[in-house]
Design an enzyme around this catalytic site. Structure first.
Site, PDB file in Angstrom:
ATOM      1  N   ARG A  59       0.858  -1.171   0.000  1.00 32.33           N
ATOM      2  CA  ARG A  59       0.000   0.000   0.000  1.00 32.33           C
ATOM      3  C   ARG A  59       0.904   1.235   0.000  1.00 32.33           C
ATOM      4  O   ARG A  59       2.013   1.198   0.538  1.00 32.33           O
ATOM      5  CB  ARG A  59      -0.903   0.019   1.227  1.00 32.33           C
ATOM      6  N   ARG A  83      -0.255  -1.753  -6.918  1.00 30.85           N
ATOM      7  CA  ARG A  83      -0.524  -2.860  -5.989  1.00 30.85           C
ATOM      8  C   ARG A  83      -1.519  -3.836  -6.622  1.00 30.85           C
ATOM      9  O   ARG A  83      -1.342  -5.057  -6.542  1.00 30.85           O
ATOM     10  CB  ARG A  83      -1.069  -2.299  -4.676  1.00 30.85           C
TER      11      ARG A  83
END
Length: 306
Positions: free
Chosen positions: A143, A242
């Site tokens: 993240r 991601r």
């Protein structure tokens, strides 16, 4: 008082592992609004009136309503005078936006362009910092917030990252590929020379923690210069790196059920998901995945015929 109820509710859920930073702000704002209207209990009318005063997108407004519904249910279990607002009828029609899945060539162009961003003459770290930051997110599926909170002490022997208390206050270890470790070691040597006083792995110009807003602005600038998806009305995000990582990993599962199951469990742990259902969302319809799904369907049909 509703403000005291907010304190109890937030404290209890934090004991269960939730952070609720935005939720706390939202509930406190509603409590202040409701108390101003003379309410001692949650009123559905006050909830709707407060939502009308909140300047945000329909999606954000729906999330605030969901938070208030959960809060109201909590209080209603203790005191039936609290009203539980009805869920917005339009909320169920809203879909989670499909992430942009970068191609390997696009990721290479992002890193190449990041190495050419404008910088001050005295800021020798800016270019390698963004190359390392974007590359690490893409290579490890971090993240953005996890990458920005990394400190030197979080880099363990053998190229393992210690991700501390992220979502739901969970910590985890993230092993890196040998190629990533080599690039990281090169960055660390430069990092120590250029910003030795800061504890952050990716410091700001003032040697403080780098701001997410600054990173998002820099990433949008890189995308524009790299000519990536200029035709899209919704510009790809740094967080989509991601998503790309997770999707590419799942593409390697193939069609064997046991392999898929092992990949899912490992990937869910690696990404720091609290529930494996959050990992299912990464089954994006890439050509490779669609081919695997078709192959699996053919195998299933063949078994039933036999």
């Amino acid at each position: 008082m509703l403000s005291d109820d907010v304190n109890r509710y937030i404290s209890l859920r934090r004991v269960l592992g939730y952070k609720l930073v935005k939720v706390e702000r939202s509930l406190r704002a509603f409590a202040f609004f409701a108390i101003g209207r003379g309410d001692t209990h949650i009123r559905a009318a006050s909830v709707l009136a407060w939502l009308e005063t909140v300047a945000c997108t329909p999606g954000a407004r729906a999330r605030r309503l969901t938070d208030l519904i959960l809060f109201a249910r909590f209080l209603h279990a203790e005191d039936s005078h609290h009203e539980i607002p009805q869920a917005d009828a339009t909320r169920s029609q809203q879909k989670r936006p499909v992430p942009y899945i970068y191609t390997p060539d696009e990721i290479a162009r992002i890193l190449d362009t990041a190495g050419k961003v404008r910088r001050h003459k005295s800021d020798l770290l800016r270019r390698p910092l963004y190359v390392m930051l974007f590359g690490l997110i893409a290579a490890a599926g971090l993240r953005v917030s996890e990458a920005l909170t990394l400190r030197f002490d979080d880099i363990q022997p053998g190229g393992v990252l210690h991700i501390r208390e992220t979502k739901f206050r969970k910590s985890r270890l993230v092993p890196l590929h040998a190629t990533v470790i080599a690039v990281l070691e090169h960055y660390l040597r430069l990092r120590r020379r250029c910003a030795g006083e800061s504890e952050w792995l990716f410091p700001s110009i003032q040697d403080k923690q780098l701001c997410p807003t600054t990173v998002n602005y820099a990433f949008r600038s890189v995308l524009r210069r790299a000519g990536i998806a200029p035709e899209r009305s919704r510009q790809p995000r740094v967080h989509d790196l991601r998503h790309t990582f997770a999707t590419r990993v799942l593409e390697q599962c193939g069609v064997e059920r046991g392999t898929v199951a092992r990949h899912f469990v490992a990937l869910s742990t690696y990404l720091g998901h609290s529930d494996i259902r959050n990992t299912y969302w990464y089954l994006e319809a890439t050509p490779q995945m669609m081919a695997d799904i078709a192959a699996a369907a053919e195998m299933l049909v063949g078994e039933s015929v036999a």
